[in-house]
Design a protein around this motif. Structure first.
Motif, PDB file in Angstrom:
ATOM      1  N   THR A  37      -8.748  -5.033  -1.217  1.00  0.00           N
ATOM      2  CA  THR A  37      -9.671  -5.897  -2.181  1.00  0.00           C
ATOM      3  C   THR A  37     -10.579  -7.168  -1.828  1.00  0.00           C
ATOM      4  OG1 THR A  37      -8.242  -4.927  -3.846  1.00  0.00           O
ATOM      5  CG2 THR A  37      -9.549  -6.806  -4.533  1.00  0.00           C
ATOM      6  N   ALA A  38      -9.932  -7.786  -1.029  1.00  0.00           N
ATOM      7  CA  ALA A  38     -10.652  -8.775  -0.536  1.00  0.00           C
ATOM      8  C   ALA A  38     -11.893  -8.481   0.618  1.00  0.00           C
ATOM      9  CB  ALA A  38      -9.699  -9.695   0.745  1.00  0.00           C
ATOM     10  N   ILE A  39     -11.657  -7.436   1.267  1.00  0.00           N
ATOM     11  CA  ILE A  39     -12.964  -6.771   1.889  1.00  0.00           C
ATOM     12  C   ILE A  39     -14.056  -6.412   0.977  1.00  0.00           C
ATOM     13  CG2 ILE A  39     -13.650  -5.062   3.505  1.00  0.00           C
ATOM     14  CD1 ILE A  39     -11.015  -5.249   4.771  1.00  0.00           C
ATOM     15  N   ALA A  40     -13.525  -5.671  -0.170  1.00  0.00           N
ATOM     16  CA  ALA A  40     -14.486  -5.023  -1.030  1.00  0.00           C
ATOM     17  C   ALA A  40     -15.341  -5.912  -1.934  1.00  0.00           C
ATOM     18  CB  ALA A  40     -13.696  -4.195  -2.049  1.00  0.00           C
ATOM     19  N   VAL A  83      -9.984  -6.397 -10.130  1.00  0.00           N
ATOM     20  CA  VAL A  83      -8.580  -6.660 -10.302  1.00  0.00           C
ATOM     21  C   VAL A  83      -7.798  -5.433 -10.834  1.00  0.00           C
ATOM     22  CG1 VAL A  83      -6.830  -8.240 -11.412  1.00  0.00           C
ATOM     23  CG2 VAL A  83      -8.719  -9.327 -10.336  1.00  0.00           C
ATOM     24  N   VAL A  84      -8.401  -5.077 -12.103  1.00  0.00           N
ATOM     25  CA  VAL A  84      -7.837  -3.758 -12.485  1.00  0.00           C
ATOM     26  C   VAL A  84      -7.780  -2.813 -11.727  1.00  0.00           C
ATOM     27  CG1 VAL A  84      -7.789  -2.485 -14.593  1.00  0.00           C
ATOM     28  CG2 VAL A  84      -8.075  -4.593 -14.885  1.00  0.00           C
ATOM     29  N   GLY A  85      -8.846  -2.446 -11.225  1.00  0.00           N
ATOM     30  CA  GLY A  85      -9.132  -1.296 -10.463  1.00  0.00           C
ATOM     31  C   GLY A  85      -8.190  -1.338  -9.248  1.00  0.00           C
ATOM     32  N   SER A  86      -7.960  -2.418  -8.525  1.00  0.00           N
ATOM     33  CA  SER A  86      -7.156  -2.486  -7.292  1.00  0.00           C
ATOM     34  C   SER A  86      -5.623  -2.639  -7.611  1.00  0.00           C
ATOM     35  CB  SER A  86      -7.433  -4.016  -6.690  1.00  0.00           C
ATOM     36  OG  SER A  86      -6.464  -4.199  -5.826  1.00  0.00           O
ATOM     37  N   LEU A 128       3.163  -7.265 -11.862  1.00  0.00           N
ATOM     38  CA  LEU A 128       2.786  -8.948 -11.692  1.00  0.00           C
ATOM     39  C   LEU A 128       2.469  -9.388 -10.190  1.00  0.00           C
ATOM     40  CD1 LEU A 128       2.982 -11.398 -13.337  1.00  0.00           C
ATOM     41  CD2 LEU A 128       5.481 -11.818 -13.096  1.00  0.00           C
ATOM     42  N   VAL A 129       3.482  -9.051  -9.198  1.00  0.00           N
ATOM     43  CA  VAL A 129       3.191  -9.409  -7.745  1.00  0.00           C
ATOM     44  C   VAL A 129       1.626  -8.924  -7.369  1.00  0.00           C
ATOM     45  CG1 VAL A 129       3.870  -8.821  -5.551  1.00  0.00           C
ATOM     46  CG2 VAL A 129       5.563  -9.253  -7.269  1.00  0.00           C
ATOM     47  N   THR A 130       1.443  -7.757  -7.927  1.00  0.00           N
ATOM     48  CA  THR A 130       0.158  -7.223  -7.388  1.00  0.00           C
ATOM     49  C   THR A 130      -1.070  -7.714  -8.181  1.00  0.00           C
ATOM     50  OG1 THR A 130       1.126  -4.661  -7.461  1.00  0.00           O
ATOM     51  CG2 THR A 130      -1.344  -4.892  -7.552  1.00  0.00           C
ATOM     52  N   LEU A 131      -0.879  -8.125  -9.341  1.00  0.00           N
ATOM     53  CA  LEU A 131      -1.966  -8.977 -10.084  1.00  0.00           C
ATOM     54  C   LEU A 131      -2.009 -10.328  -9.187  1.00  0.00           C
ATOM     55  CD1 LEU A 131      -1.293  -8.488 -13.620  1.00  0.00           C
ATOM     56  CD2 LEU A 131      -3.258  -7.813 -12.554  1.00  0.00           C
ATOM     57  N   ALA A 132      -0.956 -11.044  -8.772  1.00  0.00           N
ATOM     58  CA  ALA A 132      -0.956 -12.269  -8.178  1.00  0.00           C
ATOM     59  C   ALA A 132      -1.770 -11.971  -7.025  1.00  0.00           C
ATOM     60  CB  ALA A 132       0.659 -12.789  -7.926  1.00  0.00           C
ATOM     61  N   LEU A 133      -1.262 -11.069  -5.779  1.00  0.00           N
ATOM     62  CA  LEU A 133      -2.084 -11.047  -4.523  1.00  0.00           C
ATOM     63  C   LEU A 133      -3.323 -10.736  -4.845  1.00  0.00           C
ATOM     64  CD1 LEU A 133       0.909  -9.549  -2.230  1.00  0.00           C
ATOM     65  CD2 LEU A 133      -0.107 -12.074  -2.598  1.00  0.00           C
ATOM     66  N   THR A 134      -3.656  -9.736  -5.946  1.00  0.00           N
ATOM     67  CA  THR A 134      -5.161  -9.141  -6.067  1.00  0.00           C
ATOM     68  C   THR A 134      -6.128 -10.549  -6.527  1.00  0.00           C
ATOM     69  OG1 THR A 134      -4.323  -7.241  -6.431  1.00  0.00           O
ATOM     70  CG2 THR A 134      -6.642  -7.548  -7.337  1.00  0.00           C
TER      71      THR A 134
END
Length: 253
Positions: free
Chosen positions: A75-78, A106-109, A147-153
Motif C-alpha cells: 500500500t505504501a508503494i501504491a 485504506v479500504v481497498g488494501s 483493526l491491526v490491518t487498518l492501523a498499519l495501512t
C-alpha cells in the motif's frame, strides 16, 4: 461516501490489472510458513514449542501479522506511486472529498489483506494447523485482524505520501517485516537474550500476536488483549492524523 466508493473501485481495478500485489502478499507468508514448519519446525517444537501442541499452531498468528505487514508495504508503494506520478496533485484540484482518496486506498488494501489472511489460514490448515476457537473467538480474531490491518495501512498511506521516491518507502517496509522476527511470532521471548527479550516483550507486535494466538488456540488472552487493542487504535489514529495532515499540505510548501 460516493467519492470513497469511486476511489475504492479504482483501487480494486488496479488490483485486478496487477494481481501480483495480492499474489505476493499471500506467497511470502506461505513460503515462511513452509520454511519454519517444514525445515525448522521439528527442532523448534522440540526446543520450546507449546506443550501438547504442534509448532505450526504457535507459528500461524505471527505469520498472519506478517501478512498484514506485507500488505501495508504494498500500500505504501501504491500511494507513493500516485504521489510521484502526479495523480494525487490532480485529485487535489478536483471537486471531490479529499478524505475519499485516502479512504479508497485504506479500504481497498484492508479488503485485499484480509482475503490474503484467509487464504494463508487455509494454506496453514493444509500444513497441519488446527485452531481450537469457538465462533466468538473467531469473531474476535477477525475484529483484531481488521483493526491491526487498518492501523498499519493508515501508517503505510502516510509513509507513501511523505516519501519523495519509491525507494524512500523502503525503511517502512523493512521495519514492518523485521519487527515480527523480534517478537513472539517464531519463539517465546523468554528464550531470547536479555536485551532482545526486553524489546520483544514491549514492542507492539508481541501483544497482538499473543492475543491472536490465544483467540485461535482457545487459550487465555488476559490483559494482553487490551494492550493489543490499545496499540492498534493508537497506531491507526497516528497514521490517520499524519496522512490527513500530509494530504492537506500544500505540495509546493
Amino acid at each position: 461516501m460516493s467519492d470513497a466508493l469511486t476511489m475504492l473501485r479504482r483501487n480494486v481495478r488496479h488490483t485486478q490489472r496487477n494481481p501480483t500485489t495480492l499474489v505476493m502478499t499471500i506467497a511470502l507468508p506461505v513460503f515462511l510458513l513452509l520454511v519454519f514448519v517444514g525445515v525448522f519446525g521439528g527442532a523448534l517444537n522440540a526446543g520450546f514449542g507449546p506443550p501438547g501442541g504442534d509448532y505450526i499452531d504457535y507459528l500461524v498468528p505471527g505469520i498472519l501479522l506478517m501478512t498484514v505487514g506485507y500488505g501495508a508495504g504494498q500500500t505504501a508503494i501504491a500511494v507513493n506511486r500516485d504521489v510521484t506520478t502526479g495523480i494525487i496533485s490532480r485529485f487535489r484540484t478536483m471537486a471531490i472529498s479529499r478524505a475519499a482518496v485516502l479512504t479508497g486506498h485504506v479500504v481497498g488494501s484492508t479488503i485485499r489483506t484480509l482475503i490474503s489472511a484467509v487464504l494463508v489460514v487455509g494454506a496453514a490448515m493444509l500444513f497441519g494447523f488446527r485452531p481450537d476457537a469457538d465462533p466468538a473467538r473467531w469473531l474476535g480474531t477477525i475484529g483484531l485482524m481488521t483493526l491491526v490491518t487498518l492501523a498499519l495501512t493508515w501508517l503505510a498511506v502516510a509513509v507513501g505520501l511523505s516519501a519523495r521516491t519509491p525507494e524512500a518507502v523502503g525503511p517502512f517496509i523493512f521495519v514492518v517485516q523485521l519487527l515480527p522476527f523480534l517478537s513472539s511470532a517464531f519463539v517465546p521471548p523468554d528464550s531470547m537474550s536479555a536485551a532482545i527479550r526486553w524489546f520483544a516483550t514491549h514492542e507492539p507486535f508481541t501483544p497482538i500476536i499473543d492475543t491472536l494466538r490465544g483467540l485461535l488456540l482457545g487459550t487465555p488472552v488476559e490483559h494482553g488483549g487490551i494492550v493489543a487493542i490499545a496499540w492498534s487504535v493508537g497506531l491507526a489514529l497516528a497514521g490517520y492524523l499524519w496522512a490527513r495532515a500530509l494530504f492537506r499540505r500544500d505540495p509546493a510548501a
